[in-house]
Design a protein around this motif. Sequence first.
Motif, short mmCIF file in Angstrom:
data_model
loop_
_atom_site.label_atom_id
_atom_site.label_comp_id
_atom_site.label_asym_id
_atom_site.label_seq_id
_atom_site.Cartn_x
_atom_site.Cartn_y
_atom_site.Cartn_z
N HIS A 124 0.85 -1.18 0.00
CA HIS A 124 0.00 0.00 0.00
C HIS A 124 0.88 1.23 0.00
O HIS A 124 1.70 1.40 0.90
N GLY A 138 -3.85 -3.92 10.29
CA GLY A 138 -2.72 -3.93 9.39
C GLY A 138 -1.43 -4.09 10.18
O GLY A 138 -1.19 -3.34 11.13
N TRP A 158 -2.33 -0.31 12.36
CA TRP A 158 -3.67 0.22 12.60
C TRP A 158 -4.60 -0.92 12.95
O TRP A 158 -4.32 -2.08 12.65
N ASP A 176 -7.00 2.39 -1.81
CA ASP A 176 -6.88 2.67 -0.38
C ASP A 176 -7.98 1.99 0.44
O ASP A 176 -8.11 2.26 1.63
N VAL A 231 -12.82 -0.11 4.94
CA VAL A 231 -11.92 0.77 5.67
C VAL A 231 -11.03 1.50 4.68
O VAL A 231 -10.47 0.87 3.76
N ARG A 232 -10.91 2.80 4.85
CA ARG A 232 -10.03 3.57 3.98
C ARG A 232 -8.69 3.81 4.67
O ARG A 232 -8.64 4.29 5.81
N LEU A 233 -7.62 3.47 3.97
CA LEU A 233 -6.27 3.69 4.48
C LEU A 233 -5.77 5.05 4.02
O LEU A 233 -6.14 5.53 2.95
N GLU A 280 -2.74 5.28 9.49
CA GLU A 280 -4.04 5.92 9.29
C GLU A 280 -5.02 4.95 8.64
O GLU A 280 -4.80 4.44 7.55
N ALA A 281 -6.14 4.70 9.33
CA ALA A 281 -7.21 3.84 8.80
C ALA A 281 -8.51 4.28 9.45
O ALA A 281 -8.59 4.40 10.68
N THR A 282 -9.54 4.50 8.65
CA THR A 282 -10.84 4.94 9.15
C THR A 282 -11.95 4.13 8.48
O THR A 282 -11.83 3.72 7.32
#
Length: 419
Positions: A216, A232, A242, A262, A276-278, A284-286
């Motif tokens: 990634h 991750g 994350w 992502d 989940v967006r990286l 960073e992961a949300t």
Amino acid sequence: MFQRSSVAACLLLGGAASPAQDWPWWRGPHHDGVWNSPASFPESFPGEGLPTVWRQAIGGGYSGITISEGRVFTLDRPEGREEERVLCFSLETGAPLWEHRYSADYGDLDYGSGPRASVTLSEGRAYALGATGQLHCLEASSGRLLWSVDTPKELGARQPTWGFAASPLVWRDLLILHLGAEPDGCYVALDRLSGAPRWRSGSDAAGYSTPVPVQHRGRDLLLCWTPLHLCGLDPRDGRVLWRIPYEVQYGVSIADPVLHGDIVFIAGYWHGSRAVRLGEDPAEATLLWSREDLCGLMAQPLFREPYLYLLERSRGLSCVELETGRTLWEDESHLLTPGGRNPQASLVAIGDSGRALALNSNGELVLLELRPEGYAELSRAQLIGKTWAHPAFSDTMIVARSDREILCARFSLQPTQAR
């Protein structure tokens, strides 16, 4: 919207022929369920089905097939015996080349017909993890035992309800295992040559999903799904980069995470799907979206930009937009594979052609076209008996298994024609 026919639509696999690839580990050479088939792959199956090259009797189990250097591998459990076997056959003839037996007491293990994980093949070695946690490293050509680890006794592995199912993962000089070991060994890395411990990571119990190595934004990343989190890891040292909470009932984190761009996607049986967006930063992961009503189980979703094709628990094969979670269509008639409590079909994409192969739970091999407009079945043939085990592909051949036999069949290639 849904079509079924025994005659294929006029869709041909374009481009130059790809070199034949082995199927050395779970979900194929790139861990993504994609088979780079010969360019002249047929548009339909013969009316009498695929010609069988060979077949052999084996014991029970859900262990998928793997193939490397002309050898076929799987695990089984002979009926009435408290043992498991690693089996090796000739790809061309089906002749048994060797077997490795070891004790395995299943006790009251549910669905106890046999092992679950696939044999992982790398640089002349075969790595096999049994349902009770017995790990063996064998010389692939001869079956000679190189080293072994009783993971519950030696590493503190905690057997999940339905047995260890995540296949061993080779990453560089490491063998990475999903063991739920105590303490702090949800994932454990061993030296792949010696079996010596290298790192441990996480305190979650074991699920059934195999960790997926990806890149990634130019960085190595290990995508992991436990019964409590999607996370991750840095595969070099197991450091958690994350973690997104997602607790699933009965620990059934099964199908592997899917990454595109992502976005990481997982599909659970009881509590639906998550995306989940990286971010640019490795930590960073949300959560991008969640759907409680989009439920998967064992079948691995396939991604064809920008859509996911998922075997949904109650609505059959479904097409979902990855970015939004919006469903475009559903196969509520369950044409691909029988519906019910545990619907299953092994989905494999045929290169970037838009076509796929599915081995359903009745042992039927289905050639289909995946497209956002709907599901089009191109051809169907009975291949083997009832099965949940994943097949493997090499050159012009497919190898599949049931609880009674393993067989190899051959695709009849056709001259490539203009569209």
